[in-house]
Enzyme design. Structure first.
Site, PDB file in Angstrom:
ATOM      1  N   ASP A  46      -1.216   6.486   6.394  1.00  0.00           N
ATOM      2  CA  ASP A  46      -2.318   5.574   6.111  1.00  0.00           C
ATOM      3  C   ASP A  46      -2.445   4.678   7.339  1.00  0.00           C
ATOM      4  OD1 ASP A  46      -3.959   3.475   5.344  1.00  0.00           O
ATOM      5  OD2 ASP A  46      -2.874   3.028   3.487  1.00  0.00           O
ATOM      6  N   TRP A  77       0.817  -1.204   0.000  1.00  0.00           N
ATOM      7  CA  TRP A  77       0.000   0.000   0.000  1.00  0.00           C
ATOM      8  C   TRP A  77       0.856   1.261   0.000  1.00  0.00           C
ATOM      9  CZ3 TRP A  77      -4.159  -1.333  -2.000  1.00  0.00           C
ATOM     10  CH2 TRP A  77      -4.736  -2.572  -1.711  1.00  0.00           C
ATOM     11  N   LYS A  84     -11.593  -2.187   7.636  1.00  0.00           N
ATOM     12  CA  LYS A  84     -10.722  -3.055   8.420  1.00  0.00           C
ATOM     13  C   LYS A  84     -11.202  -3.181   9.863  1.00  0.00           C
ATOM     14  CE  LYS A  84      -7.544  -2.931   5.051  1.00  0.00           C
ATOM     15  NZ  LYS A  84      -7.178  -4.091   4.238  1.00  0.00           N
TER      16      LYS A  84
END
Length: 360
Positions: free
Chosen positions: A171, A101, A195
């Site tokens: 993030d 990511w 999540k």
């Protein structure tokens, strides 16, 4: 069918009490005679929902008044571009690459301007967090970007990088609201809620107000943070249902002791699993012990066929979504806030049984 223990990395397990409340309110929210799915985002009822959700989030995280909270859409993958367009005021930003990511965020920034990787753990398949105490951050870099918890590889920053006075962007998708966070150490935090907080389709951005540009010539309206910040996340129709569920999860966290209690519970759950992995003669962790995630725990047997057999048999015992990401292989247990300790204990119990039956 009885509910399983769901170890998915996302969309992931939600608190059972929240799901029941969603079911109870599905046809009639708070006596308004309609579902949240049906109501106008301009209505006074939804205004109460989104403002209540923001207020609870601010309280949980201690978000200062000079930070904006934005509920947006498009996934973190779109935010990779949005962050660079809004915060890289001179077209330059530096990145720490600790997994897929962070790498994708870096690649998006490269499309748009001058992005530099100042550290990476790719040399050992992202199984550790590189030393970030003295990074070669460029003096004119607009910010330093990290993915603080790496869902795929199961690593987490134990300490935030030394930014040398630069703005820190993080993030936090797979660790969001899992432990206390000092928001003032960041210029911007972004997180996909699927999540640890809610259903897929909502992203939360927490950004210091002075970093939001007043005008961005050439940047589409919906990619400007100012657009949603000034409109209270209601410039266009938001994911009303998703924001409603997030608000319920915020309330659930409050009732269960807040972020301090979440952090303690998560550390306890993770210890149960890591202690077994460290003692096991069959299973092993793939992550450097100094930077293990409390949320995502990859592990392997060293035998691909045995890994596949484990995943299959575990599912038959109500322990589902344990297959690891292809980048790591093996298994991965995501043990977010809503995963009870009993779920982790059930997993370890099954692992012990599997180890006995497959002793080498």
């Amino acid at each position: 069918m009885a509910r399983v223990y769901n170890f998915s990395a996302g969309p992931a397990v939600l608190p059972e009490g929240v799901l029941k409340q969603c079911a109870d309110e599905m046809l009639d929210y708070a006596g308004c005679g309609m579902s949240v799915m049906e109501m106008s985002h301009r209505s006074s009822v939804f205004k109460g929902i989104i403002e209540g959700a923001e207020a609870r989030l601010r309280s949980l995280m201690g978000i200062p008044d000079n930070y904006k909270v934005i509920f947006t859409q498009g996934g973190d993958s779109l935010l990779f571009s949005t962050v660079f367009m809004n915060l890289a005021t001179n077209g330059k930003a530096d990145y720490v690459i600790t997994g897929n990511w962070a790498k994708k965020a870096f690649q998006e920034a490269q499309i748009l301007g001058d992005a530099a990787a100042v550290a990476s753990s790719a040399d050992r398949n992202f199984s550790y967090i590189p030393d970030c105490s003295d990074l070669p951050i460029r003096d004119d870099a607009s910010y330093l970007y990290i993915c603080e918890n790496n869902t795929i590889y199961g690593t987490k920053f134990g300490e935030l990088p030394n930014t040398k006075g630069h703005v820190l962007v993080a993030d936090q998708s797979s660790m969001f609201l899992s432990e206390p966070v000092d928001v003032t150490r960041y210029g911007l935090i972004h997180a996909g809620v699927q999540k640890n907080v809610g259903p897929a389709g909502v992203q939360i951005v927490i950004v210091r107000e002075d970093l939001i540009p007043e005008d961005l010539p050439g940047v589409p309206t919906m990619l400007r943070l100012r657009t949603q910040a000034d409109a209270g996340s209601l410039y266009n129709t938001p994911n009303c249902w998703g924001i409603y569920v997030c608000g319920l999860v915020f309330e659930w966290i409050e009732k269960n002791g807040g972020l301090q209690a979440m952090g303690e519970r998560n550390a306890d759950k993770a210890k149960v699993l890591y202690d077994f992995l460290d003692e096991s003669s069959l299973f092993s962790s793939t992550v450097d012990p100094s930077c293990r995630s409390l949320m995502n725990v990859p592990f392997v047997t060293g035998d691909k066929d045995l890994d596949a057999a484990f995943v299959k048999e575990a599912a038959e015992h109500g322990l589902v979504n344990l297959k690891g990401h292809r980048s790591v292989g093996g298994m991965r247990a995501s043990i977010y806030n809503a995963m009870p300790r009993e779920g982790v204990e059930a997993l370890v119990s099954f692992m012990k049984d599997f180890e006995t039956r497959n002793a080498r």
